[in-house]
Design a protein around this motif. Structure first.
Motif, PDB file in Angstrom:
ATOM      1  N   PRO A 103     -14.186  -1.066  -4.843  1.00  0.00           N
ATOM      2  CA  PRO A 103     -14.269  -2.376  -4.189  1.00  0.00           C
ATOM      3  C   PRO A 103     -13.757  -2.320  -2.752  1.00  0.00           C
ATOM      4  O   PRO A 103     -12.831  -1.560  -2.434  1.00  0.00           O
ATOM      5  CB  PRO A 103     -13.369  -3.263  -5.060  1.00  0.00           C
ATOM      6  N   ARG A 104     -14.365  -3.132  -1.891  1.00  0.00           N
ATOM      7  CA  ARG A 104     -14.027  -3.090  -0.470  1.00  0.00           C
ATOM      8  C   ARG A 104     -12.539  -3.346  -0.219  1.00  0.00           C
ATOM      9  O   ARG A 104     -11.924  -2.668   0.597  1.00  0.00           O
ATOM     10  CB  ARG A 104     -14.867  -4.124   0.300  1.00  0.00           C
ATOM     11  N   ALA A 105     -11.961  -4.308  -0.928  1.00  0.00           N
ATOM     12  CA  ALA A 105     -10.547  -4.617  -0.715  1.00  0.00           C
ATOM     13  C   ALA A 105      -9.675  -3.413  -1.052  1.00  0.00           C
ATOM     14  O   ALA A 105      -8.703  -3.110  -0.340  1.00  0.00           O
ATOM     15  CB  ALA A 105     -10.139  -5.828  -1.539  1.00  0.00           C
ATOM     16  N   ASP A 106     -10.000  -2.720  -2.143  1.00  0.00           N
ATOM     17  CA  ASP A 106      -9.225  -1.533  -2.526  1.00  0.00           C
ATOM     18  C   ASP A 106      -9.438  -0.409  -1.521  1.00  0.00           C
ATOM     19  O   ASP A 106      -8.500   0.313  -1.167  1.00  0.00           O
ATOM     20  CB  ASP A 106      -9.630  -1.067  -3.923  1.00  0.00           C
ATOM     21  N   TRP A 107     -10.681  -0.251  -1.079  1.00  0.00           N
ATOM     22  CA  TRP A 107     -11.005   0.793  -0.101  1.00  0.00           C
ATOM     23  C   TRP A 107     -10.222   0.584   1.192  1.00  0.00           C
ATOM     24  O   TRP A 107      -9.617   1.527   1.721  1.00  0.00           O
ATOM     25  CB  TRP A 107     -12.505   0.777   0.162  1.00  0.00           C
ATOM     26  N   LEU A 108     -10.189  -0.644   1.682  1.00  0.00           N
ATOM     27  CA  LEU A 108      -9.448  -0.938   2.905  1.00  0.00           C
ATOM     28  C   LEU A 108      -7.949  -0.727   2.709  1.00  0.00           C
ATOM     29  O   LEU A 108      -7.268  -0.192   3.596  1.00  0.00           O
ATOM     30  CB  LEU A 108      -9.724  -2.372   3.348  1.00  0.00           C
ATOM     31  N   ARG A 109      -7.429  -1.126   1.573  1.00  0.00           N
ATOM     32  CA  ARG A 109      -5.994  -0.968   1.316  1.00  0.00           C
ATOM     33  C   ARG A 109      -5.595   0.503   1.293  1.00  0.00           C
ATOM     34  O   ARG A 109      -4.611   0.908   1.927  1.00  0.00           O
ATOM     35  CB  ARG A 109      -5.613  -1.634  -0.009  1.00  0.00           C
ATOM     36  N   ILE A 110      -6.365   1.319   0.580  1.00  0.00           N
ATOM     37  CA  ILE A 110      -6.032   2.746   0.488  1.00  0.00           C
ATOM     38  C   ILE A 110      -6.137   3.405   1.860  1.00  0.00           C
ATOM     39  O   ILE A 110      -5.247   4.174   2.266  1.00  0.00           O
ATOM     40  CB  ILE A 110      -6.960   3.450  -0.525  1.00  0.00           C
ATOM     41  N   TRP A 111      -7.214   3.084   2.582  1.00  0.00           N
ATOM     42  CA  TRP A 111      -7.418   3.700   3.892  1.00  0.00           C
ATOM     43  C   TRP A 111      -6.368   3.228   4.902  1.00  0.00           C
ATOM     44  O   TRP A 111      -5.658   4.038   5.507  1.00  0.00           O
ATOM     45  CB  TRP A 111      -8.834   3.391   4.401  1.00  0.00           C
ATOM     46  N   LEU A 112      -6.258   1.917   5.082  1.00  0.00           N
ATOM     47  CA  LEU A 112      -5.414   1.387   6.152  1.00  0.00           C
ATOM     48  C   LEU A 112      -3.924   1.421   5.814  1.00  0.00           C
ATOM     49  O   LEU A 112      -3.094   1.727   6.676  1.00  0.00           O
ATOM     50  CB  LEU A 112      -5.839  -0.043   6.482  1.00  0.00           C
ATOM     51  N   ASP A 113      -3.580   1.116   4.566  1.00  0.00           N
ATOM     52  CA  ASP A 113      -2.169   1.012   4.201  1.00  0.00           C
ATOM     53  C   ASP A 113      -1.570   2.343   3.755  1.00  0.00           C
ATOM     54  O   ASP A 113      -0.427   2.658   4.084  1.00  0.00           O
ATOM     55  CB  ASP A 113      -1.968  -0.020   3.084  1.00  0.00           C
ATOM     56  N   ASP A 114      -2.339   3.115   2.979  1.00  0.00           N
ATOM     57  CA  ASP A 114      -1.798   4.357   2.410  1.00  0.00           C
ATOM     58  C   ASP A 114      -2.128   5.589   3.253  1.00  0.00           C
ATOM     59  O   ASP A 114      -1.256   6.424   3.519  1.00  0.00           O
ATOM     60  CB  ASP A 114      -2.339   4.568   0.991  1.00  0.00           C
ATOM     61  N   HIS A 115      -3.389   5.701   3.674  1.00  0.00           N
ATOM     62  CA  HIS A 115      -3.833   6.942   4.310  1.00  0.00           C
ATOM     63  C   HIS A 115      -3.381   7.079   5.760  1.00  0.00           C
ATOM     64  O   HIS A 115      -3.195   8.207   6.237  1.00  0.00           O
ATOM     65  CB  HIS A 115      -5.364   7.050   4.245  1.00  0.00           C
ATOM     66  N   THR A 116      -3.206   5.995   6.464  1.00  0.00           N
ATOM     67  CA  THR A 116      -2.896   6.064   7.891  1.00  0.00           C
ATOM     68  C   THR A 116      -1.678   6.947   8.162  1.00  0.00           C
ATOM     69  O   THR A 116      -1.711   7.830   9.030  1.00  0.00           O
ATOM     70  CB  THR A 116      -2.672   4.660   8.471  1.00  0.00           C
ATOM     71  N   ARG A 117      -0.612   6.728   7.428  1.00  0.00           N
ATOM     72  CA  ARG A 117       0.599   7.536   7.629  1.00  0.00           C
ATOM     73  C   ARG A 117       0.340   9.008   7.322  1.00  0.00           C
ATOM     74  O   ARG A 117       0.811   9.904   8.038  1.00  0.00           O
ATOM     75  CB  ARG A 117       1.738   7.012   6.764  1.00  0.00           C
ATOM     76  N   VAL A 118      -0.418   9.273   6.270  1.00  0.00           N
ATOM     77  CA  VAL A 118      -0.731  10.659   5.911  1.00  0.00           C
ATOM     78  C   VAL A 118      -1.498  11.340   7.042  1.00  0.00           C
ATOM     79  O   VAL A 118      -1.193  12.474   7.429  1.00  0.00           O
ATOM     80  CB  VAL A 118      -1.538  10.721   4.604  1.00  0.00           C
ATOM     81  N   ALA A 119      -2.491  10.649   7.583  1.00  0.00           N
ATOM     82  CA  ALA A 119      -3.299  11.226   8.657  1.00  0.00           C
ATOM     83  C   ALA A 119      -2.445  11.570   9.877  1.00  0.00           C
ATOM     84  O   ALA A 119      -2.606  12.630  10.493  1.00  0.00           O
ATOM     85  CB  ALA A 119      -4.411  10.261   9.051  1.00  0.00           C
TER      86      ALA A 119
END
Length: 208
Positions: A103-119
């Motif tokens: 789902p788009r909401a989950d996709w945005l949350r994982i990308w923007l909230d979780d992945h940003t710091r990892v990147a």
């Protein structure tokens, strides 16, 4: 697209700022991933209240064009010249597509909230821009859900340690690569994407 005449025409058409990314000889050795056919060879970013007239100017100058309106976020905002000089960097531009079962909401949350710091923690970037695609601006534009730009030192074109900031330590390199791959796989950015290595040029062309 780098000529003064084109920039003046864009300013007259309502552009406030232009950014031109070109896949050229300076970055030819960098990794490229292509899903688009033909592959992308340039990306033009436009800041304008209404981009319609600027897009018309671009359309008559290129062989094929697709455009999207985006919501821009900049986790790493470098101070860069806007005088049209080439930025001393490898500018990777990635086009992401959301998996249909996420789902788009989950996709945005994982990308923007979780992945940003990892990147940011696993790569040697000094600039990082996330563009969430809101809608297509051209007819038959392919489905793209996000456009990401990451800036690396030029050494990253040919040196994987410079890309990941691992300082020549193979164990650290592998740790960073593994963490990065695990993170992108959570939101489907390990597949069905385009990564375009480019040279970047910035222009202030009109009043803001």
């Amino acid at each position: 697209m780098l000529s003064g005449g084109f920039r003046d025409a864009c300013a007259a058409a309502g552009a406030q700022r232009l950014q031109v990314n070109i896949s050229d000889a300076a970055v030819a050795g960098a990794m490229r991933i292509s899903e688009f056919d033909p592959p992308i060879d340039a990306v033009v970013s436009i800041w304008a209240d209404d981009p319609t007239d600027v897009l018309d100017l671009l359309d008559v100058r290129v062989g094929a064009m697709a455009a999207w309106q985006v919501d821009e976020r900049t986790p790493l905002h470098p101070a860069l010249p806007a005088d049209g000089s080439r930025i001393d960097a490898l500018a990777n531009v990635a086009f992401l597509r959301r998996p249909v079962d996420l789902p788009r909401a989950d996709w945005l949350r994982i990308w923007l909230d979780d992945h940003t710091r990892v990147a940011i923690e696993t790569q040697a970037t000094f600039g990082y821009v996330q563009n969430i695609v809101e809608r297509a601006l051209t007819r038959d534009a392919p489905v793209v859900d996000a456009i990401v730009e990451e800036l690396f030192a030029m050494d990253a074109v040919s040196d994987v340690h410079a890309f990941y900031g691992s300082g020549g330590d193979q164990q650290e390199l592998e740790r960073r690569m593994t963490r990065m791959l695990e993170s992108v796989a959570r939101f489907g950015a390990h597949q069905n994407l385009d990564v375009v290595p480019t040279s970047r040029y910035d222009f202030e062309v009109g009043p803001r």
